[in-house]
Design a protein around this motif. Sequence first.
Motif, PDB file in Angstrom:
ATOM      1  N   GLY A 171      37.217  42.120  43.650  1.00 31.29           N
ATOM      2  CA  GLY A 171      37.924  41.928  42.479  1.00 31.29           C
ATOM      3  C   GLY A 171      37.605  41.071  41.469  1.00 31.29           C
ATOM      4  N   ARG A 172      38.351  40.374  40.627  1.00 29.58           N
ATOM      5  CA  ARG A 172      38.103  39.264  39.776  1.00 29.58           C
ATOM      6  C   ARG A 172      38.282  38.036  40.430  1.00 29.58           C
ATOM      7  NH1 ARG A 172      41.352  42.370  37.097  1.00 29.58           N
ATOM      8  NH2 ARG A 172      42.639  40.883  36.340  1.00 29.58           N
ATOM      9  N   GLN A 173      38.120  36.886  39.950  1.00 30.79           N
ATOM     10  CA  GLN A 173      38.222  35.666  40.382  1.00 30.79           C
ATOM     11  C   GLN A 173      39.473  35.112  40.387  1.00 30.79           C
ATOM     12  OE1 GLN A 173      35.790  32.391  39.067  1.00 30.79           O
ATOM     13  NE2 GLN A 173      35.498  31.501  41.286  1.00 30.79           N
ATOM     14  N   CYS A 174      40.036  34.811  41.310  1.00 31.62           N
ATOM     15  CA  CYS A 174      41.528  34.514  41.273  1.00 31.62           C
ATOM     16  C   CYS A 174      41.573  32.973  40.891  1.00 31.62           C
ATOM     17  CB  CYS A 174      42.156  34.300  42.776  1.00 31.62           C
ATOM     18  SG  CYS A 174      43.842  33.570  42.780  1.00 31.62           S
ATOM     19  N   PRO A 175      42.415  32.436  39.896  1.00 30.49           N
ATOM     20  CA  PRO A 175      42.481  31.137  39.249  1.00 30.49           C
ATOM     21  C   PRO A 175      43.122  29.967  40.442  1.00 30.49           C
ATOM     22  CG  PRO A 175      44.197  32.347  38.502  1.00 30.49           C
ATOM     23  CD  PRO A 175      43.325  33.300  39.190  1.00 30.49           C
ATOM     24  N   SER A 176      43.751  30.587  41.441  1.00 35.01           N
ATOM     25  CA  SER A 176      44.225  29.792  42.402  1.00 35.01           C
ATOM     26  C   SER A 176      43.514  29.555  43.793  1.00 35.01           C
ATOM     27  CB  SER A 176      45.530  30.355  42.913  1.00 35.01           C
ATOM     28  OG  SER A 176      46.588  30.435  42.037  1.00 35.01           O
ATOM     29  N   CYS A 177      42.939  30.408  44.306  1.00 37.75           N
ATOM     30  CA  CYS A 177      42.138  30.196  45.426  1.00 37.75           C
ATOM     31  C   CYS A 177      40.641  30.388  45.062  1.00 37.75           C
ATOM     32  CB  CYS A 177      42.361  30.894  46.508  1.00 37.75           C
ATOM     33  SG  CYS A 177      42.105  32.797  46.451  1.00 37.75           S
ATOM     34  N   MET A 178      40.277  30.855  43.966  1.00 34.82           N
ATOM     35  CA  MET A 178      38.715  31.070  43.414  1.00 34.82           C
ATOM     36  C   MET A 178      38.178  32.180  44.026  1.00 34.82           C
ATOM     37  SD  MET A 178      39.183  28.738  41.104  1.00 34.82           S
ATOM     38  CE  MET A 178      37.620  28.625  40.311  1.00 34.82           C
ATOM     39  N   SER A 179      38.795  32.984  45.076  1.00 32.92           N
ATOM     40  CA  SER A 179      38.167  34.049  45.695  1.00 32.92           C
ATOM     41  C   SER A 179      38.020  35.242  44.589  1.00 32.92           C
ATOM     42  CB  SER A 179      38.615  34.399  46.845  1.00 32.92           C
ATOM     43  OG  SER A 179      40.030  35.062  46.817  1.00 32.92           O
ATOM     44  N   MET A 180      37.081  36.094  45.005  1.00 34.21           N
ATOM     45  CA  MET A 180      37.051  37.395  44.272  1.00 34.21           C
ATOM     46  C   MET A 180      38.061  38.364  44.681  1.00 34.21           C
ATOM     47  SD  MET A 180      34.864  36.270  42.057  1.00 34.21           S
ATOM     48  CE  MET A 180      34.163  37.610  41.203  1.00 34.21           C
ATOM     49  N   SER A 181      39.115  38.079  44.686  1.00 38.65           N
ATOM     50  CA  SER A 181      40.022  39.018  45.264  1.00 38.65           C
ATOM     51  C   SER A 181      41.307  39.376  44.475  1.00 38.65           C
ATOM     52  CB  SER A 181      40.859  38.246  46.502  1.00 38.65           C
ATOM     53  OG  SER A 181      39.831  37.827  47.580  1.00 38.65           O
ATOM     54  N   LEU A 182      41.132  39.325  43.057  1.00 36.50           N
ATOM     55  CA  LEU A 182      42.253  39.511  42.266  1.00 36.50           C
ATOM     56  C   LEU A 182      42.204  41.093  41.773  1.00 36.50           C
ATOM     57  CD1 LEU A 182      44.528  37.891  40.792  1.00 36.50           C
ATOM     58  CD2 LEU A 182      43.056  37.556  38.699  1.00 36.50           C
ATOM     59  N   HIS A 183      43.193  41.872  42.138  1.00 35.73           N
ATOM     60  CA  HIS A 183      43.452  43.145  41.812  1.00 35.73           C
ATOM     61  C   HIS A 183      44.439  43.355  40.858  1.00 35.73           C
ATOM     62  CE1 HIS A 183      40.052  44.188  44.524  1.00 35.73           C
ATOM     63  NE2 HIS A 183      40.386  43.321  45.112  1.00 35.73           N
ATOM     64  N   LYS A 184      44.424  44.394  40.202  1.00 37.44           N
ATOM     65  CA  LYS A 184      45.691  45.169  39.280  1.00 37.44           C
ATOM     66  C   LYS A 184      46.433  45.952  40.487  1.00 37.44           C
ATOM     67  CE  LYS A 184      45.988  44.848  35.285  1.00 37.44           C
ATOM     68  NZ  LYS A 184      46.437  44.139  34.301  1.00 37.44           N
ATOM     69  N   ARG A 185      47.686  45.485  40.740  1.00 38.69           N
ATOM     70  CA  ARG A 185      48.383  46.557  41.511  1.00 38.69           C
ATOM     71  C   ARG A 185      49.756  46.609  40.648  1.00 38.69           C
ATOM     72  NH1 ARG A 185      49.885  43.598  46.590  1.00 38.69           N
ATOM     73  NH2 ARG A 185      47.808  43.328  46.960  1.00 38.69           N
ATOM     74  N   ASP A 186      50.424  47.488  40.491  1.00 45.64           N
ATOM     75  CA  ASP A 186      51.653  47.965  40.012  1.00 45.64           C
ATOM     76  C   ASP A 186      51.731  47.328  38.515  1.00 45.64           C
ATOM     77  OD1 ASP A 186      52.624  49.627  41.967  1.00 45.64           O
ATOM     78  OD2 ASP A 186      53.237  47.630  43.016  1.00 45.64           O
ATOM     79  N   GLY A 187      50.390  47.271  37.999  1.00 47.06           N
ATOM     80  CA  GLY A 187      50.462  46.774  36.593  1.00 47.06           C
ATOM     81  C   GLY A 187      50.212  45.311  36.645  1.00 47.06           C
ATOM     82  N   CYS A 188      50.520  44.645  37.682  1.00 48.21           N
ATOM     83  CA  CYS A 188      50.082  43.106  37.549  1.00 48.21           C
ATOM     84  C   CYS A 188      48.829  42.559  38.566  1.00 48.21           C
ATOM     85  CB  CYS A 188      51.536  42.383  38.329  1.00 48.21           C
ATOM     86  SG  CYS A 188      52.836  42.705  37.660  1.00 48.21           S
ATOM     87  N   ASP A 189      48.256  41.513  37.918  1.00 46.53           N
ATOM     88  CA  ASP A 189      47.209  40.875  38.792  1.00 46.53           C
ATOM     89  C   ASP A 189      47.640  40.085  40.114  1.00 46.53           C
ATOM     90  OD1 ASP A 189      45.436  41.959  36.908  1.00 46.53           O
ATOM     91  OD2 ASP A 189      45.524  40.159  35.714  1.00 46.53           O
ATOM     92  N   ILE A 190      47.220  40.654  41.010  1.00 48.77           N
ATOM     93  CA  ILE A 190      47.557  40.032  42.320  1.00 48.77           C
ATOM     94  C   ILE A 190      46.419  39.628  43.091  1.00 48.77           C
ATOM     95  CG2 ILE A 190      49.039  40.290  44.420  1.00 48.77           C
ATOM     96  CD1 ILE A 190      51.113  42.100  42.870  1.00 48.77           C
ATOM     97  N   CYS A 191      46.537  38.595  43.581  1.00 50.20           N
ATOM     98  CA  CYS A 191      45.374  38.123  44.632  1.00 50.20           C
ATOM     99  C   CYS A 191      45.597  38.546  46.087  1.00 50.20           C
ATOM    100  CB  CYS A 191      45.282  36.615  44.481  1.00 50.20           C
ATOM    101  SG  CYS A 191      43.846  36.154  45.820  1.00 50.20           S
TER     102      CYS A 191
END
Length: 201
Positions: A171-191
């Motif tokens: 996924g995209r980079q998460c601003p909290s943990c910096m992993s590439m695990s940010l995905h769109k789920r139910d309309g929201c970006d969730i790590c």
Amino acid sequence: MQIGALEVGESSPMMNALFSKREPKTGPMGALGWHVDISNPATGDDFLLHTKELVLPGGQIRPYSVWLSGQYPKVLDGLMKTLSIDMRISDPAWVAMKLSKLTSFGELRGDFLAQVPGESKQQSYPSTVAYVAVVLLARMKALGLINGETTLKKAVPVAVEVDPPVFKAAGRQCPSCMSMSLHKRDGCDICENCGHTGSCG
């Protein structure tokens, strides 16, 4: 012989402990991964450390391979290959133990200051290898595979014969943990790594 490299078709404790005897290959959707830049001005090492990660049938995210790219002594390729095999041992305590021992590995005139993973302060590390070990241990901690510095969690038994691992596209980079695990789920970006919820809509 613990590894079982010389016995054709024979089982061994080491081989039986692997959740995958060979490095799992990704499909066209790719796989989870994590990357960090490492630079040691004292030795001239300047490279990107990559881990390939998979989701085991129980939902646990596990690094299973580690690679370097950039400027570094090529002998480190052998160490990364060995650590990659260690990462595929079902019990994560095995590779955590190896990494813990490497955190004190020194190199003549190779000590340097580097950022402590997850903190804003810097600390002196005895070598590039030691810092790589510290960074990988921090990643295991972030994934919930170990507690604290190097205190190991009780391992959850994993069957040796498992279904092919489930790969998820990075996924995209998460601003909290910096992993590439940010995905769109139910309309929201969730790590999927730390649970961070970003923008919705």
